[in-house]
Design an enzyme around this catalytic site. Structure first.
Site, PDB file in Angstrom:
ATOM      1  N   ASP A   1     -43.789  33.118 -69.337  1.00 44.66           N
ATOM      2  CA  ASP A   1     -44.051  32.061 -68.366  1.00 44.66           C
ATOM      3  C   ASP A   1     -44.846  30.932 -69.016  1.00 44.66           C
ATOM      4  O   ASP A   1     -44.438  29.771 -68.948  1.00 44.66           O
ATOM      5  CB  ASP A   1     -44.778  32.623 -67.143  1.00 44.66           C
ATOM      6  CG  ASP A   1     -45.049  31.553 -66.100  1.00 44.66           C
ATOM      7  OD1 ASP A   1     -44.135  31.253 -65.301  1.00 44.66           O
ATOM      8  OD2 ASP A   1     -46.170  30.993 -66.085  1.00 44.66           O
TER       9      ASP A   1
ATOM     10  N   LYS B   1     -40.316  24.369 -64.230  1.00 44.50           N
ATOM     11  CA  LYS B   1     -39.921  25.234 -65.338  1.00 44.50           C
ATOM     12  C   LYS B   1     -40.280  26.674 -65.036  1.00 44.50           C
ATOM     13  O   LYS B   1     -41.261  26.929 -64.336  1.00 44.50           O
ATOM     14  CB  LYS B   1     -40.553  24.765 -66.642  1.00 44.50           C
ATOM     15  CG  LYS B   1     -42.098  24.906 -66.687  1.00 44.50           C
ATOM     16  CD  LYS B   1     -42.553  26.296 -67.096  1.00 44.50           C
ATOM     17  CE  LYS B   1     -44.028  26.473 -66.948  1.00 44.50           C
ATOM     18  NZ  LYS B   1     -44.473  27.865 -67.179  1.00 44.50           N
TER      19      LYS B   1
ATOM     20  N   SER C   1     -42.602  26.134 -46.924  1.00 44.27           N
ATOM     21  CA  SER C   1     -43.383  27.187 -47.549  1.00 44.27           C
ATOM     22  C   SER C   1     -43.837  28.166 -46.484  1.00 44.27           C
ATOM     23  O   SER C   1     -44.175  27.757 -45.370  1.00 44.27           O
ATOM     24  CB  SER C   1     -44.598  26.600 -48.278  1.00 44.27           C
ATOM     25  OG  SER C   1     -45.277  27.577 -49.020  1.00 44.27           O
ATOM     26  N   ARG C   2     -43.869  29.439 -46.830  1.00 38.49           N
ATOM     27  CA  ARG C   2     -44.250  30.448 -45.837  1.00 38.49           C
ATOM     28  C   ARG C   2     -45.734  30.420 -45.518  1.00 38.49           C
ATOM     29  O   ARG C   2     -46.135  30.731 -44.394  1.00 38.49           O
ATOM     30  CB  ARG C   2     -43.879  31.842 -46.345  1.00 38.49           C
ATOM     31  CG  ARG C   2     -42.379  32.120 -46.383  1.00 38.49           C
ATOM     32  CD  ARG C   2     -42.111  33.494 -46.940  1.00 38.49           C
ATOM     33  NE  ARG C   2     -42.584  33.612 -48.317  1.00 38.49           N
ATOM     34  CZ  ARG C   2     -42.591  34.738 -49.017  1.00 38.49           C
ATOM     35  NH1 ARG C   2     -42.167  35.861 -48.457  1.00 38.49           N
ATOM     36  NH2 ARG C   2     -43.015  34.765 -50.270  1.00 38.49           N
TER      37      ARG C   2
ATOM     38  N   ILE D   1     -49.067  25.587 -58.467  1.00 38.41           N
ATOM     39  CA  ILE D   1     -48.580  24.462 -59.266  1.00 38.41           C
ATOM     40  C   ILE D   1     -48.306  23.249 -58.394  1.00 38.41           C
ATOM     41  O   ILE D   1     -48.538  22.111 -58.811  1.00 38.41           O
ATOM     42  CB  ILE D   1     -47.320  24.865 -60.080  1.00 38.41           C
ATOM     43  CG1 ILE D   1     -47.026  23.812 -61.152  1.00 38.41           C
ATOM     44  CG2 ILE D   1     -46.113  25.077 -59.175  1.00 38.41           C
ATOM     45  CD1 ILE D   1     -48.094  23.684 -62.201  1.00 38.41           C
TER      46      ILE D   1
END
Length: 311
Positions: free
Chosen positions: A167, A89, A35-36, A13
């Site tokens: 979702d 969201k 972020s990993r 996303i």
């Protein structure tokens, strides 16, 4: 001057929506990511939010794009560090944790924006205006898509807290709660759980409208072919179809031109325009009505076991 913003969670996303939107924005400058597994070329990259906040104290805003069931700790960390916060969201794994974040944001005097991108689809405002002075007889939501296309290999959505079919279904609920002219509450739900998963693959919801309308929703995550993101609405003065996730509105067979406004820039540009507006006024925007319906579905839902799901 543009707000210096950081993204946490450089997944699908973020890559598809947030990063292109920020690249085109005059209101925000993306200066760091946490972020990993991924980053953004030309932007400072960190393994976690704590490292980012320590190294980049100039960041004023954080946009959280991580899955909801792992988001709370980073959200609280950002607010405690004095950063303004925007969240994908749904805003959290539970209502109580989002209430906690909202209270913390108020204590800190920070902006907290819980986003619902589908409310900014091009024809949602027109549908809301059309319904405002009509007697609604029925409203049927049909929200069906192929999970293998939209969430390929993402096992977190099948784990407890991942929401499963809710979702995408919560997008429908965000539109429903935006356009319906009064409050609704859930009366019953059938939830279809694959026998090898913790979250449902389909759901049928029935709502109670104090005004007497029949309101229902069908969610399905195993639809073949193009997605069906539609709302069929019967009123005392005509029939409306809000389709393509809110992008198109047809009334009695005639398509209505979407009103000219920020929604036509796209859903995510409209979200960041709203965030900039909140930053300018110091307000918070946290509407949990779509999430409450999901919580009620899990409370009231009749569990039905169906065939196992496999990628």
């Amino acid at each position: 001057m543009a707000h210096k913003i950081a993204i946490v969670g450089v997944g699908k996303i973020a890559r598809d929506q947030h990063i292109p939107t920020l690249a085109a924005s005059d209101d925000f400058e993306l200066v760091a990511t946490a972020s990993r597994n991924a980053g953004v070329e030309g932007v400072d990259r960190f393994e976690d939010l704590g490292s980012l906040l320590k190294a980049r104290p100039d960041v004023t805003c954080v946009s959280l794009c991580t899955p909801p069931h792992v988001r709370y700790d980073d959200a609280r960390m950002a607010l405690e560090a004095g950063k303004h916060l925007m969240i994908e969201k749904p805003p959290g794994a539970t209502l109580s944790e989002v209430h906690d974040l909202e209270a913390l944001a108020a204590d800190q005097g920070r902006v907290f924006y819980a986003t619902w991108h589908s409310r900014h689809a091009a024809s949602v405002s027109a549908a809301k205006a059309w319904l405002a002075d009509r007697r609604i007889h029925s409203l049927e939501v049909r929200w069906k898509e192929d999970v293998r296309f939209w969430h390929p290999g993402q096992d977190w959505i099948w784990e407890a807290g991942g929401l499963g079919v809710f979702d995408p279904g919560i997008n429908a609920l965000s539109v429903l709660t935006e356009i319906f002219p009064r409050g609704l509450f859930l009366r019953g739900a059938d939830l279809h759980f694959p026998e090898n998963r913790d979250t449902p693959v389909a759901a049928d919801l029935t709502f109670c409208d104090p005004g007497g309308a029949r309101v229902s929703a069908q969610f399905d995550w195993l639809k073949d072919g193009p997605p069906e993101w539609d709302m069929h609405i019967e009123t005392d003065r005509g029939y409306a179809l809000l389709s393509e996730g809110g992008a198109r509105l047809t009334i009695d067979g005639v398509e209505v031109d979407a009103h000219r406004g920020p929604e036509l820039q796209g859903e995510y540009p409209a979200l960041y325009a709203r965030f900039a507006e909140l930053l300018a006024t110091g307000q918070r925007d946290v509407d949990l009505s779509p999430m409450r319906h999901v919580a009620d579905a899990f409370t009231l839902g009749r569990r039905k076991v169906v065939a196992p799901f496999h990628w």
